[in-house]
Design a protein around this motif. Sequence first.
Motif, PDB file in Angstrom:
ATOM      1  N   GLU A  82      44.775  25.699  22.070  1.00 45.99           N
ATOM      2  CA  GLU A  82      44.342  24.967  23.252  1.00 45.99           C
ATOM      3  C   GLU A  82      44.596  23.483  23.089  1.00 45.99           C
ATOM      4  N   ILE A  85      43.147  19.558  24.083  1.00 44.38           N
ATOM      5  CA  ILE A  85      41.878  18.880  24.370  1.00 44.38           C
ATOM      6  C   ILE A  85      42.158  17.867  25.474  1.00 44.38           C
ATOM      7  N   HIS A 136      38.208  24.986  29.878  1.00 35.81           N
ATOM      8  CA  HIS A 136      36.982  25.574  29.335  1.00 35.81           C
ATOM      9  C   HIS A 136      36.081  24.459  28.825  1.00 35.81           C
ATOM     10  N   MET A 137      34.799  24.589  29.118  1.00 32.85           N
ATOM     11  CA  MET A 137      33.803  23.608  28.682  1.00 32.85           C
ATOM     12  C   MET A 137      32.648  24.335  28.023  1.00 32.85           C
ATOM     13  N   THR A 138      32.199  23.833  26.876  1.00 29.67           N
ATOM     14  CA  THR A 138      31.087  24.463  26.185  1.00 29.67           C
ATOM     15  C   THR A 138      30.217  23.400  25.542  1.00 29.67           C
ATOM     16  N   TRP A 191      30.891  19.142  22.573  1.00 28.23           N
ATOM     17  CA  TRP A 191      31.985  19.709  23.379  1.00 28.23           C
ATOM     18  C   TRP A 191      32.968  20.499  22.523  1.00 28.23           C
ATOM     19  N   TYR A 192      33.000  20.198  21.215  1.00 32.54           N
ATOM     20  CA  TYR A 192      33.977  20.763  20.274  1.00 32.54           C
ATOM     21  C   TYR A 192      33.506  22.077  19.654  1.00 32.54           C
ATOM     22  N   LEU A 232      38.965  29.649  21.819  1.00 31.32           N
ATOM     23  CA  LEU A 232      40.106  29.628  22.729  1.00 31.32           C
ATOM     24  C   LEU A 232      41.387  30.164  22.099  1.00 31.32           C
ATOM     25  N   GLY A 284      31.670  32.424  25.006  1.00 27.25           N
ATOM     26  CA  GLY A 284      32.581  31.808  24.058  1.00 27.25           C
ATOM     27  C   GLY A 284      32.303  32.189  22.618  1.00 27.25           C
ATOM     28  N   LYS A 295      40.417  22.644  26.448  1.00 24.44           N
ATOM     29  CA  LYS A 295      38.965  22.473  26.286  1.00 24.44           C
ATOM     30  C   LYS A 295      38.615  21.070  26.764  1.00 24.44           C
TER      31      LYS A 295
END
Length: 206
Positions: free
Chosen positions: A50, A52, A67-69, A24-25, A31, A172, A15
């Motif tokens: 995952e 970080i 992956h980015m959220t 971001w968390y 995941l 996600g 991530k």
Amino acid sequence: MTKIMAQQPTLKIAKLRYGGGGDWYANKTSLPNLIKFCNQHLKMNLYPEEDIVEVGSGDIFQYPFIHMTGHGNVVFTDAEVQNLRKYLISGGFLHIDDNYGLNKFIRREMKKVFPELEFIELPFSHPIYQQKYKFPNGLPKVHEHDNLPPQGYGLIWQGRLVSFFSYECDLGNGWEDQSVHHDPEELRQKALQMGANLVQYAFTSY
């Protein structure tokens, strides 16, 4: 008799941790659930949790899939822009999932990474929708926000999809534990299947 040891996972996905104040968390169970699904249904051997990784870290090159959220602001420094660009043109893959509110910020920052490229909406015939799981109508709609259809956008560098941006979809969220959003299991499975397609595509195009 020789004892056969189980093969230890060596591949990981990560991530992306970024600056700017955005969360971001978000989606803490997403995941790990996607990894478990990929290991079960794609016969992969991914590490169950995952990692970080920060945008500007040299460690980013260890991961074929990142992956980015988030919901809010994103800011990449000049050094992070150069590092992310190098990662992507070197074979890496970035999945950006708009958790609602990310759109205008990530478009601005990715334009710094690839000033010569634009996000384009991918046709439903694109291989991203044609991996193990077939999505003839594109992304599944997981959560409703602005009464808009889900859209999948891509950045294509020299013929290769380097970043996939899932918009108005909340993909996600669909990977999260069922107890988090109480989504129907059928919808969660569709989200996980689409996520597995993303991972499969990233690992086979790396």
